[in-house]
Design a protein around this motif. Structure first.
Motif, PDB file in Angstrom:
ATOM      1  N   MET A 104       0.206  -1.446  -0.093  1.00  0.00           N
ATOM      2  CA  MET A 104      -0.180   0.056   0.363  1.00  0.00           C
ATOM      3  C   MET A 104       0.801   1.206  -0.190  1.00  0.00           C
ATOM      4  N   ARG A 105       0.270   2.332  -0.092  1.00  0.00           N
ATOM      5  CA  ARG A 105       0.158   3.252  -0.020  1.00  0.00           C
ATOM      6  C   ARG A 105      -0.639   4.571   1.368  1.00  0.00           C
ATOM      7  N   LEU A 106       0.107   4.135   2.305  1.00  0.00           N
ATOM      8  CA  LEU A 106      -0.741   5.404   2.832  1.00  0.00           C
ATOM      9  C   LEU A 106      -1.239   6.678   3.429  1.00  0.00           C
ATOM     10  N   PRO A 107      -2.243   7.173   3.262  1.00  0.00           N
ATOM     11  CA  PRO A 107      -2.249   8.905   3.576  1.00  0.00           C
ATOM     12  C   PRO A 107      -1.309   9.075   4.640  1.00  0.00           C
ATOM     13  N   HIS A 108      -0.957  10.445   4.214  1.00  0.00           N
ATOM     14  CA  HIS A 108      -0.245  11.248   5.802  1.00  0.00           C
ATOM     15  C   HIS A 108      -1.173  10.971   6.591  1.00  0.00           C
ATOM     16  N   GLY A 109      -1.124  10.769   7.662  1.00  0.00           N
ATOM     17  CA  GLY A 109      -1.584  10.856   9.250  1.00  0.00           C
ATOM     18  C   GLY A 109      -1.922   9.564   9.605  1.00  0.00           C
ATOM     19  N   VAL A 110      -2.558   8.858   8.866  1.00  0.00           N
ATOM     20  CA  VAL A 110      -2.734   7.424   8.881  1.00  0.00           C
ATOM     21  C   VAL A 110      -1.711   6.625   9.701  1.00  0.00           C
ATOM     22  N   HIS A 111      -2.329   5.855  10.765  1.00  0.00           N
ATOM     23  CA  HIS A 111      -1.634   4.832  11.943  1.00  0.00           C
ATOM     24  C   HIS A 111      -2.288   3.415  11.954  1.00  0.00           C
ATOM     25  N   ALA A 112      -1.438   2.665  10.918  1.00  0.00           N
ATOM     26  CA  ALA A 112      -1.589   1.196  10.711  1.00  0.00           C
ATOM     27  C   ALA A 112      -1.178   0.593  12.242  1.00  0.00           C
ATOM     28  N   ALA A 113      -1.950   1.173  13.431  1.00  0.00           N
ATOM     29  CA  ALA A 113      -1.431   0.078  14.495  1.00  0.00           C
ATOM     30  C   ALA A 113      -2.303  -1.096  14.779  1.00  0.00           C
ATOM     31  N   ALA A 114      -2.252  -1.885  15.152  1.00  0.00           N
ATOM     32  CA  ALA A 114      -3.274  -3.301  15.098  1.00  0.00           C
ATOM     33  C   ALA A 114      -3.842  -2.802  16.262  1.00  0.00           C
TER      34      ALA A 114
END
Length: 633
Positions: free
Chosen positions: A620-630
């Motif tokens: 992926m490319r995550l948008p700015h500010g996206v935090h993918a912490a489970a």
């Protein structure tokens, strides 16, 4: 060749600490590992996509190639911005959540790790079963190939692993040839800034990748270890002396005389453990990163503007620039340490990993454990584990009017899950629907369902009788499900589609660009995206209809077993488990790894799939500010 130097001391340190970490001393029997993570200056020339900054201001300096050519992806500046996600947050195989104050106590599951290496915006760990897990990402460095490994080294935009048979495999950013590992058997490997080096079984060193400063021109002779820095490399000869080659602007390649037991090439400085256990460093020292403390060490790791060493008693000591706590090593005993450009990780004696430092914009990878299914929402994901529990992770818009709660999965046992824009729903074992997040789409009606599909901001459910019930925002007729019996449903932002019992498709909602006008014929599966939809025909071929601005309706030929339509791209699962994607390719979401999967789901800028071993893998490319912490319930 022109190289632009940064003269302000603090700015210079920031520029240099945006570098790449790597394993300085890597051996097949991995126990004590010297990891060298490096800094970088800035250079002209075209660079590949850089990670977003923390502040929305000027872009940070890119890592230098010394050539004015393409640079590996630049890390964000460490400016103290609020939009950060911990590099230490939940790599695959972790359970629980890290303590925010410590920025990263990992509680790994029982399988544990044997080694850890910190790179640019990512880190990699070698598990006891030989598998490699990487977390955090700037350029797909977490897409680890299958197979068993004996060592791992995290570099700038890439990483390398030494397979059990002695061959080297590299992955990630490779425009300078740093992934093109040479054939033959090796005993050690080290990933540098944009080059890599390995020690062959006969003791000779071979390097590949960027060679603008001679960093890939390994000298002849026999070596016992090699460490690839940002623009230079160092090797430990069989005699115990150290030889370095490549960029020497700060004296980082001027290795002192004497006998050493380990060496680590950093950004613009290098360190070595002498035969008697003391540490000597040389090269750039503006922040004291080359001022090694007294005492004896087993391992040393040269980072960007700091260094770390593992003392004989198992404690870790770091020195140099301490901005954001990068030299504040936690207490306890360790087996290995790796200093990154700004961050560091240590391998504890119980096999768990602890990391410290700023961890700017390093995005956590999917949670570990075994899954049966995964689904992608608007900047968040939910997975159904093999034990029937749910795990959701990603951007939850915490705070203010953006606090949707869409990643807060409920507890209990479930049989299916569906994600939308600001809410999600799951089907409990008893057939009732449970929804969470924000909006009227969470007000699920009573009764039992056989399937659920979440749109934005509404939901649809397929009853056991085959009828469809929709609830939530009724704008543009998206909740006006038609009569008749269906076998499957798929809801998205503007419209929904249902697969009738006779195999034909019916869609409802907004149809201004043809997204509710399915073709004739019979289908076995459907997937509705924001302004288009795709269907899997009875013969296994794929047909898409509606908006085609990004070629997302240009389905490829061939036969498939499953399909998923995202906002700008779609993916299908082949009979052999390989994933094929089409549509917008600019975000890497449509460029799947060449590995077998059992399920696939697409989102806005991301794709996730369940691997054959039941673990999740996302690209992926995550948008700015996206935090993918489970987040686990």
């Amino acid at each position: 060749m022109t190289r632009r130097r940064v003269h302000d001391p603090r700015a210079r340190c920031r520029a240099r600490t945006i570098g790449a970490g790597r394993l300085g001393l890597v051996v097949v029997v991995v126990g004590l590992i010297a990891a060298a993570c490096v800094g970088a200056g800035s250079a002209g020339g075209d660079a590949p996509p850089a990670a977003p900054t923390d502040s929305g201001g000027d872009a940070p300096p890119a890592a230098s190639t010394d050539s004015g050519g393409d640079a590996p992806p630049a890390a964000p500046t460490d400016s103290g911005g609020d939009d950060r996600a911990d590099l230490a947050e939940l790599p695959r195989g972790a359970v629980g959540e890290p303590e925010p104050a410590s920025l990263g106590e990992h509680l790994q599951n029982a399988e544990g790790f044997r080694a850890v290496s910190v790179g640019l915006g990512h880190a990699c760990g070698l598990r006891v079963d030989g598998a490699i897990t990487c977390w955090g990402e700037y350029y797909r460095q977490v897409d680890v190939p299958f197979g068993a490994f004996g060592a791992v080294s995290a570099g700038g935009g890439h990483s390398c692993g030494l397979r059990a048979g002695g061959t080297v495999t590299c992955w990630g950013y490779g425009d300078d040839g740093q992934l093109d590992a040479l054939g033959g058997a090796f005993g050690a490997v080290s990933a540098g800034g944009d080059h890599s080096c390995g020690v062959r079984v006969d003791g000779t060193v071979t390097c590949w990748g960027n060679n603008d400063d001679g960093q890939a021109d390994a000298p002849s002779g026999a070596f016992g270890a090699v460490s690839a820095g940002w623009e230079h490399s160092c090797g430990l000869r069989a005699s115990g002396t150290v030889t370095c080659w490549g960029n020497n602007d700060d004296g980082q390649a001027d290795a002192p005389g004497g006998a050493f037991g380990a060496v680590s090439a950093g950004g613009d400085h290098s360190c070595g453990v002498r035969a008697e256990g003391t540490v000597t460093c040389w090269g750039w020292n503006d922040f004291g990163q080359a001022d090694a403390p007294g005492g004896t060490f087993d391992v040393v790791s040269a980072g960007g503007a700091h260094s770390c060493g593992l003392r004989a008693g198992g404690t870790v000591t770091c020195w140099g620039w301490n901005d954001d706590g990068r030299t504040e090593a936690p207490a306890g005993t360790f087996r290995a340490v790796s200093a990154g450009p700004s961050d560091s990780c240590g391998l504890r004696v119980d096999g768990t990993v602890t990391c410290w430092g700023p961890f700017y914009d390093a995005v956590a990878e999917a949670p570990g454990g075994a899954f049966d299914a995964v689904t992608t929402g608007e900047d968040y994901w939910c997975g159904l584990r093999t034990d029937a529990t749910l795990t959701c992770w990603g951007y939850d818009g915490e705070g203010g009017h953006w606090d949707f709660g869409k990643a807060d999965a409920p507890g209990g046992a479930f049989g299916a899950v569906s994600t939308g824009g600001i809410h999600a729903c799951a089907l409990r074992i008893d057939g009732t629907a449970a929804c969470w997040g924000t909006g009227r789409g969470t007000d699920a009606p009573g009764g039992s369902f056989d399937a659920l599909s979440v749109g934005t901001p509404y939901s649809c459910g397929l009853r056991a009788s085959g009828t469809v019930t929709c609830w939530g925002d009724s704008l543009i007729g998206r909740t006006d499900a038609p009569g008749g019996t269906f076998s499957a449903i798929s809801a998205n932002t503007t419209h929904a589609c249902g697969l009738r019992s006779d195999g034909t498709v019916t869609c409802w909602g907004n149809s201004h660009i043809g997204q509710t006008d399915p073709p004739t014929g019979t289908f076995s599966a459907i997937s509705a995206a924001e302004r288009y939809a795709c269907g899997l025909r009875s013969d296994g071929t794929v047909t898409c209809w509606g908006n085609n601005d990004d070629s997302q309706t240009d389905a490829p030929g061939g036969t498939f077993s499953a399909i998923s339509a995202g906002r700008y791209h779609a993916c299908a699962l082949g009979a052999d488990g390989t994933v094929t994607c089409w549509g917008l390719h600019g975000d890497d979401a449509a460029d799947p790894p060449e590995e077998p999967f059992t399920a696939v789901t697409t989102g806005t800028h991301e794709t996730c799939a369940v691997r054959a071993d039941k673990e999740l893998q996302c690209w992926m490319r995550l948008p700015h500010g996206v935090h993918a912490a489970a987040r686990t319930s």
